[in-house]
Design an enzyme around this catalytic site. Structure first.
Site, PDB file in Angstrom:
ATOM      1  N   HIS A   1       1.842  -5.057  14.468  1.00  0.00           N
ATOM      2  CA  HIS A   1       2.340  -3.911  13.708  1.00  0.00           C
ATOM      3  C   HIS A   1       2.266  -2.716  14.638  1.00  0.00           C
ATOM      4  CE1 HIS A   1       3.042  -0.921  10.723  1.00  0.00           C
ATOM      5  NE2 HIS A   1       1.798  -0.509  10.645  1.00  0.00           N
TER       6      HIS A   1
ATOM      7  N   GLU B   1       7.113  -6.426   7.874  1.00  0.00           N
ATOM      8  CA  GLU B   1       6.264  -5.818   6.841  1.00  0.00           C
ATOM      9  C   GLU B   1       6.651  -4.357   6.624  1.00  0.00           C
ATOM     10  OE1 GLU B   1       2.327  -6.276   8.406  1.00  0.00           O
ATOM     11  OE2 GLU B   1       2.213  -8.401   7.941  1.00  0.00           O
TER      12      GLU B   1
ATOM     13  N   LYS C   1       0.805  -1.221   0.000  1.00  0.00           N
ATOM     14  CA  LYS C   1       0.000   0.000   0.000  1.00  0.00           C
ATOM     15  C   LYS C   1       0.837   1.270   0.000  1.00  0.00           C
ATOM     16  CE  LYS C   1      -0.702   0.976   4.965  1.00  0.00           C
ATOM     17  NZ  LYS C   1      -0.094  -0.123   5.732  1.00  0.00           N
TER      18      LYS C   1
HETATM   19  C1  LIG Z   1       0.833  -0.057   6.591  1.00  0.00           C
HETATM   20  C2  LIG Z   1       1.267  -1.297   7.221  1.00  0.00           C
HETATM   21  C3  LIG Z   1       2.619  -1.649   7.244  1.00  0.00           C
HETATM   22  C4  LIG Z   1       3.704  -0.729   6.722  1.00  0.00           C
HETATM   23  O1  LIG Z   1       3.882   0.378   7.545  1.00  0.00           O
HETATM   24  P1  LIG Z   1       5.128   1.344   7.309  1.00  0.00           P
HETATM   25  O2  LIG Z   1       5.010   2.370   8.361  1.00  0.00           O
HETATM   26  O3  LIG Z   1       4.998   1.916   5.930  1.00  0.00           O
HETATM   27  O4  LIG Z   1       6.343   0.493   7.445  1.00  0.00           O
HETATM   28  C5  LIG Z   1       2.961  -2.869   7.777  1.00  0.00           C
HETATM   29  N1  LIG Z   1       2.027  -3.690   8.297  1.00  0.00           N
HETATM   30  C6  LIG Z   1       0.725  -3.388   8.294  1.00  0.00           C
HETATM   31  C7  LIG Z   1      -0.236  -4.347   8.863  1.00  0.00           C
HETATM   32  C8  LIG Z   1       0.304  -2.184   7.778  1.00  0.00           C
HETATM   33  O5  LIG Z   1      -0.995  -1.864   7.801  1.00  0.00           O
END
Ligand SMILES: *Cc1c(COP(=O)(O)O)cnc(C)c1O
Length: 376
Positions: A173, A249, A69
């Site tokens: 996350h 991630e 995303k």
């Molecule tokens: C958006 C998102 C990420 C990435 O976040 P960053 O701040 O761009 O590293 C990772 N995991 C999940 C579940 C997310 O929603």
């Protein structure tokens, strides 16, 4: 490495411009001289390679699943796939984008979305995507949606056990909070508690720990966060590694710094000593990140012939839409510019085009060309 990137899907049908890192502005100038007439991006694949190397050094054995995303440029996705990364996809469209590049659905995709439309789940299942995680402070993947507080872990594990579902592991996350690196320690400790709870319930051993995203590309912050993670993994998972696979991630970590935006001056007003310019990208376009993600714009003029010691003026830079909110910088020192000149914005890849709108008929996501380059 460059060779394998050049043949990667998403890259192989596009020209890749080699350049020396210290000559980036000369590269931007050559694209302008080559006939660019409106805002464009340059994506530096060499920088992506460098970031991937740094990730591997800091988090050995932790496979990155890039959060699609953040920026869906096929060149970025293709390069990351060639480097061995997997992908965190949150929708059918994102899974399609990654699968179109030849990624293996069974090993390269985590379908990570806390709330899945039924049609997307069906698509994932039919496409062979078999791993799904969820987006909240602390969640346990039971194959359907369950966000879990710590006191809910055992009941949720029991529910999965009764339903005969396979609990792959734990995902968290922490979100993007800048220098709050201590949160990783607490999250990894809580994840270990969930692993132990599953074992105590007699469930098959969990095999996956997903430490999420939120990593800054800034070297000092990245080094600090990854040091905390390495220590926490050793402390809480030392006895389970490497049987337990650890993945992450990262989104902004890989997307932010490789992209440079060049925007064109399309309007100008002089009020005494003050200068006002309009450019062809703005707060409703890629530069939405100024409002939504805390990006601090530090544009510099791409001068035809930059004069050292040149006079600068307090300048306001507006985006192209008619909303007064569409203001990129105010009182910012810039040399005198003319219509047709260019402003460069570094580090413009995270949540930029991905979040742009087509308000007022300006569409950053589809109208802005991205040129691929490779720094050495
Ligand atoms: C958006 C998102 C990420 C990435 O976040 P960053 O701040 O761009 O590293 C990772 N995991 C999940 C579940 C997310 O929603």
């Amino acid at each position: 490495m460059m060779q394998s990137l050049l043949v990667a899907p998403g890259v192989n049908d596009r020209t890749v411009l080699p350049f020396k890192l210290e000559d980036k502005d000369a590269l931007m100038r050559s694209i302008v001289d080559g006939g660019a007439r409106s805002a464009f991006f340059v994506l530096d694949l060499g920088r992506v390679v460098e970031l991937h190397r740094r990730w591997q050094r800091a988090l050995p054995g932790v496979r990155p699943f890039y959060a699609v995303k953040c920026n869906t440029d096929p060149g970025l996705l293709g390069a990351l796939a060639a480097l061995g990364a997997g992908f965190d996809c949150a929708s059918r469209r994102e899974m399609e984008a990654v699968l179109a590049l030849g990624a293996d659905p069974g090993t390269c995709i985590v379908y990570a979305n806390p709330c899945k439309p039924e049609a997307h789940v069906r698509y994932a299942a039919q496409a062979g995507v078999n791993l799904t995680t969820y987006d909240s402070e602390f969640e346990v993947d039971l194959g359907i949606k369950y966000g879990a507080r710590a006191d809910e872990v055992v009941p949720l594990l029991r529910a999965a056990q009764h339903a005969g579902l396979n609990v792959a592991g734990v995902s968290f996350h922490v979100g993007y909070g800048g220098p709050r690196t201590d949160v990783y320690e607490a999250a990894i400790q809580a994840a270990r508690a969930a692993f132990d709870a599953a074992a105590a319930l007699g469930m098959p051993p969990m095999r996956l720990l997903d430490i999420g995203g939120g990593f800054a590309a800034t070297a000092a912050l990245f080094d600090e966060a990854t040091a905390v993670i390495r220590a926490a993994l050793a402390r809480h998972f030392g006895d389970l590694l490497p049987r337990v696979e650890v993945i992450g991630e990262p989104g902004r970590y890989f997307a932010e710094t490789p992209f440079t935006l060049a925007a064109r001056v399309i309007g100008k007003r002089v009020r005494g000593e003050a200068r006002e310019y309009w450019i062809d990208d703005g707060i409703y376009g890629s530069l939405n990140t100024v409002v939504t993600d805390g990006y601090v714009p530090r544009p510099r003029a791409l001068a035809a012939a930059s004069v050292p010691g040149e006079e600068t003026y307090a300048s306001t830079v507006f985006g192209p839409t008619c909303d007064s909110l569409d203001t990129v910088v105010t009182g910012y020192q810039l040399p005198e510019m003319s219509i047709g000149d260019w402003l460069l914005f570094d580090d413009m890849g995270a949540y930029t085009t991905a979040c742009a709108s087509n308000f007022n008929g300006f569409s950053a996501a589809s109208d802005i060309n991205t040129f691929l380059a490779y720094s050495t």
